[in-house]
Write a protein that holds these residues in place. Structure first.
Motif, mmCIF file in Angstrom:
data_model
loop_
_atom_site.group_PDB
_atom_site.id
_atom_site.type_symbol
_atom_site.label_atom_id
_atom_site.label_comp_id
_atom_site.label_asym_id
_atom_site.label_seq_id
_atom_site.Cartn_x
_atom_site.Cartn_y
_atom_site.Cartn_z
ATOM 1 N N ASN A 189 37.715 28.992 57.514
ATOM 2 C CA ASN A 189 39.133 29.268 57.404
ATOM 3 C C ASN A 189 39.414 29.457 55.914
ATOM 4 O OD1 ASN A 189 41.917 29.287 57.744
ATOM 5 N ND2 ASN A 189 42.070 27.123 58.232
ATOM 6 N N ASN A 190 39.721 30.685 55.478
ATOM 7 C CA ASN A 190 39.877 31.022 54.058
ATOM 8 C C ASN A 190 41.332 31.252 53.681
ATOM 9 O OD1 ASN A 190 36.963 31.710 52.991
ATOM 10 N ND2 ASN A 190 37.101 32.454 55.088
ATOM 11 N N HIS A 191 41.728 30.676 52.535
ATOM 12 C CA HIS A 191 43.086 30.873 52.015
ATOM 13 C C HIS A 191 43.037 30.870 50.487
ATOM 14 C CE1 HIS A 191 45.052 30.542 55.883
ATOM 15 N NE2 HIS A 191 44.224 29.558 56.151
ATOM 16 N N GLY A 192 43.738 31.809 49.870
ATOM 17 C CA GLY A 192 43.812 31.885 48.428
ATOM 18 C C GLY A 192 44.778 30.853 47.870
ATOM 19 N N ALA A 193 44.501 30.434 46.619
ATOM 20 C CA ALA A 193 45.369 29.462 45.945
ATOM 21 C C ALA A 193 45.341 29.724 44.444
ATOM 22 C CB ALA A 193 44.918 28.044 46.252
ATOM 23 N N THR A 194 46.342 29.183 43.757
ATOM 24 C CA THR A 194 46.453 29.399 42.315
ATOM 25 C C THR A 194 45.518 28.516 41.506
ATOM 26 O OG1 THR A 194 48.308 27.861 42.269
ATOM 27 C CG2 THR A 194 48.830 30.220 42.438
ATOM 28 N N SER B 216 38.368 36.919 41.247
ATOM 29 C CA SER B 216 38.713 37.725 40.069
ATOM 30 C C SER B 216 40.210 38.045 40.044
ATOM 31 C CB SER B 216 37.892 39.019 40.064
ATOM 32 O OG SER B 216 38.139 39.751 41.242
ATOM 33 N N ASN B 217 40.970 37.492 40.986
ATOM 34 C CA ASN B 217 42.407 37.721 41.071
ATOM 35 C C ASN B 217 43.115 36.880 40.009
ATOM 36 O OD1 ASN B 217 45.232 37.208 42.058
ATOM 37 N ND2 ASN B 217 44.559 38.601 43.669
ATOM 38 N N SER B 218 44.019 37.485 39.268
ATOM 39 C CA SER B 218 44.691 36.764 38.178
ATOM 40 C C SER B 218 45.761 35.782 38.672
ATOM 41 C CB SER B 218 45.322 37.757 37.200
ATOM 42 O OG SER B 218 46.322 38.510 37.853
ATOM 43 N N ILE B 219 46.183 35.902 39.924
ATOM 44 C CA ILE B 219 47.195 34.991 40.463
ATOM 45 C C ILE B 219 46.568 33.975 41.406
ATOM 46 C CG2 ILE B 219 49.303 34.817 41.828
ATOM 47 C CD1 ILE B 219 50.017 37.639 40.713
ATOM 48 N N LEU B 220 45.896 34.463 42.459
ATOM 49 C CA LEU B 220 45.201 33.570 43.393
ATOM 50 C C LEU B 220 43.776 33.406 42.865
ATOM 51 C CD1 LEU B 220 46.552 34.959 46.783
ATOM 52 C CD2 LEU B 220 47.324 32.949 45.510
#
Length: 70
Positions: free
Chosen positions: A14-19, A42-46
């Motif tokens: 179960n994958n979720h992006g975070a800061t 490589s995302n500058s926000i997540l």
């Protein structure tokens, strides 16, 4: 055509992006998910991807119902 076997429950992720990594731990506590690992992105926000054990979930907002116009 061959059908792929269903993954074992222990293999589901179960994958979720975070800061930041602390948000992964917060998300796990809030939703009672067991954290498997934290991956850098490589995302500058997540900036991290939180990987939990179990079937993929979604945070889609269902308040507005079906948006198909007929």
């Amino acid at each position: 055509m061959t059908n792929s076997p269903e993954p074992e429950p222990s293999e589901l992720e179960n994958n979720h992006g975070a800061t930041d990594p602390n948000k992964c731990w917060d998300m796990g506590r809030k939703y009672r998910w067991r954290l498997k690992r934290i991956e850098q992105t490589s995302n500058s926000i997540l900036k991290v991807n939180c990987v939990f054990y179990g079937e993929q979930t979604s945070f889609e907002d269902s308040r507005f119902g079906d948006t198909d116009d007929e």
